[in-house]
Design an enzyme around this catalytic site. Structure first.
Site, PDB file in Angstrom:
ATOM      1  N   ALA A  78       0.874  -1.168   0.000  1.00  0.00           N
ATOM      2  CA  ALA A  78       0.000   0.000   0.000  1.00  0.00           C
ATOM      3  C   ALA A  78       0.907   1.212   0.000  1.00  0.00           C
ATOM      4  O   ALA A  78       2.032   1.154   0.481  1.00  0.00           O
ATOM      5  CB  ALA A  78      -0.895   0.000   1.230  1.00  0.00           C
ATOM      6  N   LYS A  79       0.388   2.315  -0.547  1.00  0.00           N
ATOM      7  CA  LYS A  79       1.234   3.504  -0.608  1.00  0.00           C
ATOM      8  C   LYS A  79       1.679   3.927   0.781  1.00  0.00           C
ATOM      9  O   LYS A  79       2.767   4.410   0.988  1.00  0.00           O
ATOM     10  CB  LYS A  79       0.462   4.641  -1.273  1.00  0.00           C
ATOM     11  CG  LYS A  79       0.441   4.516  -2.778  1.00  0.00           C
ATOM     12  CD  LYS A  79      -0.381   5.623  -3.387  1.00  0.00           C
ATOM     13  CE  LYS A  79      -0.722   5.258  -4.821  1.00  0.00           C
ATOM     14  NZ  LYS A  79      -1.799   6.072  -5.356  1.00  0.00           N
ATOM     15  N   ARG A  80       0.767   3.743   1.749  1.00  0.00           N
ATOM     16  CA  ARG A  80       1.114   4.186   3.101  1.00  0.00           C
ATOM     17  C   ARG A  80       2.062   3.205   3.781  1.00  0.00           C
ATOM     18  O   ARG A  80       2.661   3.495   4.797  1.00  0.00           O
ATOM     19  CB  ARG A  80      -0.149   4.377   3.935  1.00  0.00           C
ATOM     20  CG  ARG A  80      -0.932   3.096   4.128  1.00  0.00           C
ATOM     21  CD  ARG A  80      -2.255   3.335   4.838  1.00  0.00           C
ATOM     22  NE  ARG A  80      -3.075   2.135   4.802  1.00  0.00           N
ATOM     23  CZ  ARG A  80      -3.845   1.794   3.786  1.00  0.00           C
ATOM     24  NH1 ARG A  80      -3.891   2.559   2.712  1.00  0.00           N
ATOM     25  NH2 ARG A  80      -4.558   0.695   3.808  1.00  0.00           N
TER      26      ARG A  80
END
Ligand code: GLU
Length: 288
Positions: A243-245
């Site tokens: 995930a980007k986070r």
């Protein structure tokens, strides 16, 4: 002619999961002499940034994935989404919703999120109040029950030939537009897939829950039915999703550390992931 598209949101740098999706879409198009389109899904003004658009193009070039024509930029196409919404309004298939932003934020920020099934229906069936609409920010929601009456349960076909049929619990009164966002992901996506002649929607299995509502909108708007390829997701080797986070390395970081983009794309085409990553075997094309 087979037409696929890669449709990232420019809200961060791309990672390996995006690369896999782009490689699959590109390979399918090129294998049949078809087209591979690039669409920038930048309708969320709070999260989209121009530098991420430039980053997407840079990353695709590094991977050796050329796209056909100019990128389709959603923020330049809002009149088309408004026209689609008007058609639904004329047919009484949407209604204004005055519920607070906090209630509804999820549907616009996360394409994989709430398709409206958790909306309690507070504003459905209210008498149309022009004064309130003129003075109060509101969104527009699909009247799912009416829509299903009009077009029946939506179905779709996966690239491998399997046919799926959705029911109302898969859909709900999804938000299609909001005062500060001219179209939701779903409305913009079906409008653009049709306008650009996409015949095969290639995207991760995490987006499969979006397919029932999108097929329903296509039926209501008389748009052609594409086929779908919901591919497995790239995960860390231990199964954790990227995930980007999360701390997934961006393609930009991989490039800076000396990775060869074309060799990476060749590996992904053969379903070979770099060390530390895997294709999730547990997600099938229904996203289950
Ligand atoms: N913009 C979406 C995303 O980045 C993809 C939409 C799609 O492929 O339908 O998750």
């Amino acid at each position: 002619m087979l037409v696929t598209r890669f449709a990232p949101s420019p809200t961060g740098r791309l990672h390996l999961g995006h690369a896999y999706s782009a490689v699959v879409g590109h390979a399918r198009a090129r294998a049949s002499g078809g087209q591979f389109l690039l669409r920038i899904e930048d309708l969320d003004p709070t999260r989209s940034r121009p530098e991420f658009v430039a980053g997407i193009e840079e990353d695709l070039r590094w991977l050796g994935l050329e796209w056909d024509g100019e990128p389709i930029v959603q923020s330049r196409r809002t009149s088309h989404y408004a026209a689609a919404l008007d058609r639904l309004k004329e047919r009484g298939l949407v209604y204004p919703c005055f519920c607070t932003r906090a209630d509804i934020a999820a549907s616009l920020t996360a394409p994989h999120g709430d398709a409206g099934s958790s909306y309690p229906g507070t504003c459905r069936g209210l008498p149309d109040d022009l004064d309130r609409r003129a003075s109060t920010p509101h969104s527009w929601r699909l009247d799912c029950a009416r829509a299903l009456e009009v077009s029946g349960p939506p179905g779709w076909t996966e690239d491998d030939g399997r046919r799926f049929t959705a029911d109302s619990s898969d859909i709900g009164d999804a938000i299609l537009a909001r005062k500060d966002a001219p179209a939701s992901y779903h409305l913009a996506c079906v409008t653009d897939d049709a306008a650009s002649g996409v015949t095969l929607v290639v995207r991760g299995a995490d987006l499969a829950p979006s397919t029932p509502i999108q097929r329903l909108l296509q039926a209501l708007l008389d748009l052609p039915e594409p086929a779908y390829l919901h591919h497995p997701l790239v995960t860390h080797s231990d199964g954790r999703r990227l995930a980007k986070r999360d701390l997934a390395p961006t393609l930009a970081a991989m490039r800076e550390s000396g990775v060869d983009g074309r060799a990476l794309a060749d590996g992904l085409r053969a379903n070979q992931l770099p060390p530390g990553f895997a294709l999730s075997p547990c997600l099938d094309s229904t996203g289950a």
